[in-house]
Write an enzyme that holds these catalytic residues in place. Structure first.
Site, PDB file in Angstrom:
ATOM      1  N   ASN A 114     -38.350  19.473 -21.586  1.00  0.00           N
ATOM      2  CA  ASN A 114     -39.307  19.549 -20.644  1.00  0.00           C
ATOM      3  C   ASN A 114     -40.784  19.638 -21.120  1.00  0.00           C
ATOM      4  O   ASN A 114     -41.436  20.165 -20.800  1.00  0.00           O
ATOM      5  CB  ASN A 114     -39.194  20.417 -19.366  1.00  0.00           C
ATOM      6  CG  ASN A 114     -37.856  19.942 -18.455  1.00  0.00           C
ATOM      7  OD1 ASN A 114     -37.691  18.885 -18.234  1.00  0.00           O
ATOM      8  ND2 ASN A 114     -36.920  20.936 -18.409  1.00  0.00           N
ATOM      9  N   ARG A 115     -40.886  19.597 -22.540  1.00  0.00           N
ATOM     10  CA  ARG A 115     -41.946  19.853 -23.180  1.00  0.00           C
ATOM     11  C   ARG A 115     -42.443  21.384 -23.466  1.00  0.00           C
ATOM     12  O   ARG A 115     -43.469  21.681 -23.632  1.00  0.00           O
ATOM     13  CB  ARG A 115     -43.159  19.080 -22.774  1.00  0.00           C
ATOM     14  CG  ARG A 115     -43.145  17.393 -22.848  1.00  0.00           C
ATOM     15  CD  ARG A 115     -43.004  17.203 -24.257  1.00  0.00           C
ATOM     16  NE  ARG A 115     -42.916  15.477 -24.554  1.00  0.00           N
ATOM     17  CZ  ARG A 115     -41.817  14.893 -24.314  1.00  0.00           C
ATOM     18  NH1 ARG A 115     -40.557  15.275 -24.270  1.00  0.00           N
ATOM     19  NH2 ARG A 115     -41.906  13.583 -24.535  1.00  0.00           N
ATOM     20  N   LEU A 116     -41.489  22.033 -23.148  1.00  0.00           N
ATOM     21  CA  LEU A 116     -41.821  23.591 -23.143  1.00  0.00           C
ATOM     22  C   LEU A 116     -41.047  23.955 -24.613  1.00  0.00           C
ATOM     23  O   LEU A 116     -39.884  24.932 -24.800  1.00  0.00           O
ATOM     24  CB  LEU A 116     -40.929  24.248 -21.999  1.00  0.00           C
ATOM     25  CG  LEU A 116     -41.393  24.019 -20.741  1.00  0.00           C
ATOM     26  CD1 LEU A 116     -40.451  24.711 -19.655  1.00  0.00           C
ATOM     27  CD2 LEU A 116     -42.822  24.246 -20.613  1.00  0.00           C
ATOM     28  N   LYS A 158     -38.980  10.877 -25.502  1.00  0.00           N
ATOM     29  CA  LYS A 158     -37.583  11.461 -25.827  1.00  0.00           C
ATOM     30  C   LYS A 158     -37.590  12.856 -25.302  1.00  0.00           C
ATOM     31  O   LYS A 158     -38.627  13.777 -25.092  1.00  0.00           O
ATOM     32  CB  LYS A 158     -37.665  11.482 -27.191  1.00  0.00           C
ATOM     33  CG  LYS A 158     -37.836  10.044 -28.042  1.00  0.00           C
ATOM     34  CD  LYS A 158     -36.337   9.475 -27.867  1.00  0.00           C
ATOM     35  CE  LYS A 158     -36.507   7.957 -28.766  1.00  0.00           C
ATOM     36  NZ  LYS A 158     -35.261   7.216 -28.359  1.00  0.00           N
TER      37      LYS A 158
END
Length: 222
Positions: free
Chosen positions: A199-201, A16
């Site tokens: 972006n998983r940041l 997601k």
């Protein structure tokens, strides 16, 4: 089953994309409990969560072996986070020998988590009794009927015990507070607020208790 059939259930393929807006230091409240109150209100009103007060309580025994389970938060304030349980349950026994605990609020629909780490202590009997009186009659009986975490030979044994208690304490009659049942207040030593980002940041801001009673805020790498 073919690879094609199993593909939708492959955990590695489940992804997601989280939100663009995040959490900045300037947005934080002065204390972690104030910040938790803000997020909890949003989770309870706009978050689309079934039970926003559900949290994963992780404990460890005297040898450091962990265990986790989902428990409902029943109260929070600047003194800590409170839940109730059978003191003879696995978590109750573990907290007796090792008071350090982690609470995780997994607010997935909002791409948020709150992680509380600290030490647990039992609530006073007056506080426990006051909360016990607010429970539905059936839940009060259930606190007596269940030897939580103990091995149960058959479901019928549990149902029979409950039926016996229901006959002894019918609806409308006061049920005594079990001596083996009560609350734990988790006094926070650190509270992390996790906001999922693209972006998983992710944004991770952690309050850590200072010796003077204040809080230090640090940003953690995602």
């Amino acid at each position: 089953m073919t690879a094609r059939d199993s593909a939708p259930f492959d955990p590695a393929s489940m992804r997601k994309q989280y939100r663009a807006e995040g959490l900045s230091e300037a947005d934080l409240a002065a204390t972690p409990v104030e910040q938790f109150a803000r997020w909890f209100k949003q989770a309870a009103t706009d978050g689309g969560l079934f039970e926003p007060n559900a949290m994963v309580v992780s404990t460890a025994d005297a040898r450091g072996r962990p265990s986790s389970r989902t428990v409902l938060l029943k109260h929070f304030d600047e003194q800590g986070f409170v839940f109730y349980t059978n003191y003879d349950s696995r978590k109750g026994r573990e907290l007796t020998v090792n008071p350090y605990v982690s609470l995780l609020f997994p607010w997935h629909p909002m791409a948020r988590q709150v992680i509380v780490t600290g030490a647990a202590r039992r609530t006073g009997r007056d506080e426990t009794a006051a909360y016990f009186r607010t429970r539905p009659h059936g839940s009060q009986l259930g606190a007596w009927a269940s030897g939580q975490s103990s091995v149960l030979a058959d479901r019928t044994d549990l149902d029979a015990t409950y039926a016996e208690l229901a006959a002894r304490h019918p609806e409308g009659e006061q049920v005594p507070v079990p001596p083996h049942w009560g609350g734990f207040r988790v006094v926070p030593q650190a509270v992390e607020f996790w906001q999922g980002r693209e972006n998983r940041l992710h944004d991770r801001l952690r309050y850590t208790a200072r010796p003077d009673g204040g809080w230090k805020v640090e940003r953690l790498s995602p």
